[in-house]
Design an enzyme around this catalytic site. Structure first.
Site, PDB file in Angstrom:
ATOM      1  CG  ASP A  20     -93.341  48.939   7.179  1.00  0.00           C
ATOM      2  OD1 ASP A  20     -94.373  48.409   7.630  1.00  0.00           O
ATOM      3  OD2 ASP A  20     -92.255  48.926   7.794  1.00  0.00           O
TER       4      ASP A  20
ATOM      5  CG  LEU B 224    -105.070  48.858   5.547  1.00  0.00           C
ATOM      6  CD1 LEU B 224    -106.044  48.091   4.659  1.00  0.00           C
ATOM      7  CD2 LEU B 224    -105.222  50.364   5.335  1.00  0.00           C
ATOM      8  NE  ARG B 225    -101.151  49.958  13.181  1.00  0.00           N
ATOM      9  CZ  ARG B 225     -99.970  49.382  13.084  1.00  0.00           C
ATOM     10  NH1 ARG B 225     -99.878  48.092  12.797  1.00  0.00           N
ATOM     11  NH2 ARG B 225     -98.864  50.080  13.274  1.00  0.00           N
TER      12      ARG B 225
ATOM     13  CG  ASN C  93     -98.498  43.566  12.248  1.00  0.00           C
ATOM     14  OD1 ASN C  93     -99.161  43.929  11.269  1.00  0.00           O
ATOM     15  ND2 ASN C  93     -97.621  44.370  12.848  1.00  0.00           N
TER      16      ASN C  93
ATOM     17  CG  LEU D 293     -88.298  48.282  14.971  1.00  0.00           C
ATOM     18  CD1 LEU D 293     -88.931  47.324  15.987  1.00  0.00           C
ATOM     19  CD2 LEU D 293     -86.778  48.226  15.078  1.00  0.00           C
TER      20      LEU D 293
ATOM     21  CB  ALA E  79     -91.085  50.489  15.852  1.00  0.00           C
TER      22      ALA E  79
ATOM     23  CG  HIS F  55     -89.519  42.196  10.136  1.00  0.00           C
ATOM     24  ND1 HIS F  55     -90.183  43.390  10.321  1.00  0.00           N
ATOM     25  CD2 HIS F  55     -88.340  42.330  10.805  1.00  0.00           C
ATOM     26  CE1 HIS F  55     -89.441  44.199  11.068  1.00  0.00           C
ATOM     27  NE2 HIS F  55     -88.314  43.567  11.375  1.00  0.00           N
TER      28      HIS F  55
END
EC number: 3.5.2.3
Length: 345
Positions: A248, A17-18, A42, A220, A264, A137
């Site tokens: 994703d 979602l940033r 992340n 990725l 990516a 991951h």
């Protein structure tokens, strides 16, 4: 007469979602389609503590469209320094539903990731005790391993020893891309499951090079050979409860994608359920879409299934060439092309 399908509202078990203006730009797409989503940690800096997860969740709630019932399910970013006490706090919070393992350097904003799984033993033991899933991951990052083999090598080198050492640990093998991963998960104990993206079900690696470099098809783990795509479709449509929906969806500004060293990730939240419906329709398995999209995920995460419904109709619509994105543009999957299923309002 238009073909329609009505299913229990789905969830997205792997979503980016940033933050800030980017969060405000993309959140409505997911909130319209899904009941809940596992939100990836992340960010810069990454969401490494329960306190940071609370703060991020509050920012998401503040950006939520009015009247939306969408629920963000938070995650922590595993590092070499994550403590058992932090996992205890995560469990007690009630808002943290998983801990994400990024091998250092594996993907976007993974520089703070795990350098050696041996550094995380105490945290993993606490997760095993509390029943908190480890979201993996699953790619090695050695420069001498071919990028198309990173997932297969990770299974042999890391996943097998991990599951042998922590036999009670609940593990989600995120965004699987190979027949190796599909077979591994299908044959693993019931504490192991996997998410599958729409783009890995729809495309093989030719999509990155069709008539030239296609930066908006670069993600990725990278797209793989057709034999792997077919294995993923077979897994997703099999009815096996180990496999469930995880888009994703990973938004990046157009300027960051169309670059000498582009980011990516594909943005798919604008059609997060419609693209999967295409896949299941093409496979003659529409009757299994609801289980994959709406049942298997909450069952694995030990959460109740959603009770409301959504309806999709088989009506083609054209995806915009771009979407507004934090002062830039965002190019969604199928930009300027058609998707054959539409979500009804």
């Amino acid at each position: 007469m238009t073909t329609t399908i009505t299913i229990t509202r789905p969830d997205d078990w792997h979503l980016h979602l940033r933050d800030g203006a980017a969060l405000s730009a993309v959140l409505p797409d997911s909130a319209r389609r899904f009941g809940r989503a596992i939100v990836m940690p992340n960010l810069r800096p990454p969401v490494t503590t329960t306190a940071l997860a609370y703060a991020y969740r509050e920012r998401i709630m503040q950006a939520m469209p009015a009247g939306s019932g969408f629920e963000p399910l938070m995650t922590l970013y595993l590092t070499d320094n994550t403590s058992a006490e932090e996992i205890d706090r995560a469990k007690a919070s009630g808002i943290v539903h998983g801990v994400k393992l990024y091998p250092a350097g594996a993907t976007t904003n993974s520089d703070s990731g795990v350098t050696n799984i041996g550094h995380c033993v105490k945290a993993l033991e606490a997760m095993e005790k509390h029943g908190i899933p480890l979201l993996v991951h699953a790619e090695v990052t050695d420069v001498d391993v071919d990028v198309f083999d990173r997932e297969r090598v990770f299974i042999e080198r890391n996943m097998v020893p991990l599951l042998e050492r922590f036999q009670g640990l609940r593990v989600v093998f995120e965004h699987i891309t190979t027949k190796d991963a599909a077979n591994f998960v299908a044959g693993a104990p019931e504490n192991v499951a996997a998410t599958i993206t729409a783009h890995h079900l729809l495309m093989n690696r030719n999509a990155m090079f069709n008539g030239g470099i296609r930066p908006h098809h670069y993600c990725l783990p990278v797209l793989k050979r057709e034999e792997h795509r077919l294995a993923l479709v077979a897994a997703a449509t099999s009815g096996n409860p180990k496999f469930f929906l995880g888009t994703d969806s990973a938004p990046h500004a157009k300027s960051a994608k169309e670059a000498a060293c582009g980011c990516a990730g594909m943005y798919t939240a604008h059609a997060g359920i419609e693209l999967y419906t295409e896949v299941f329709d093409a496979a003659g398995s529409l009757d299994r879409l609801e289980a994959f999209a709406s049942f298997h995920g909450p069952d694995f995460y030990r959460l109740p299934r959603n009770t409301d419904k959504i309806t999709l109709e088989k009506t083609a619509w054209e995806v915009p060439a771009s979407l507004p994105f934090a002062g830039d543009e965002l190019v969604p999957l199928r930009a300027g092309s058609h998707i054959s299923w539409r979500l009804k309002d």
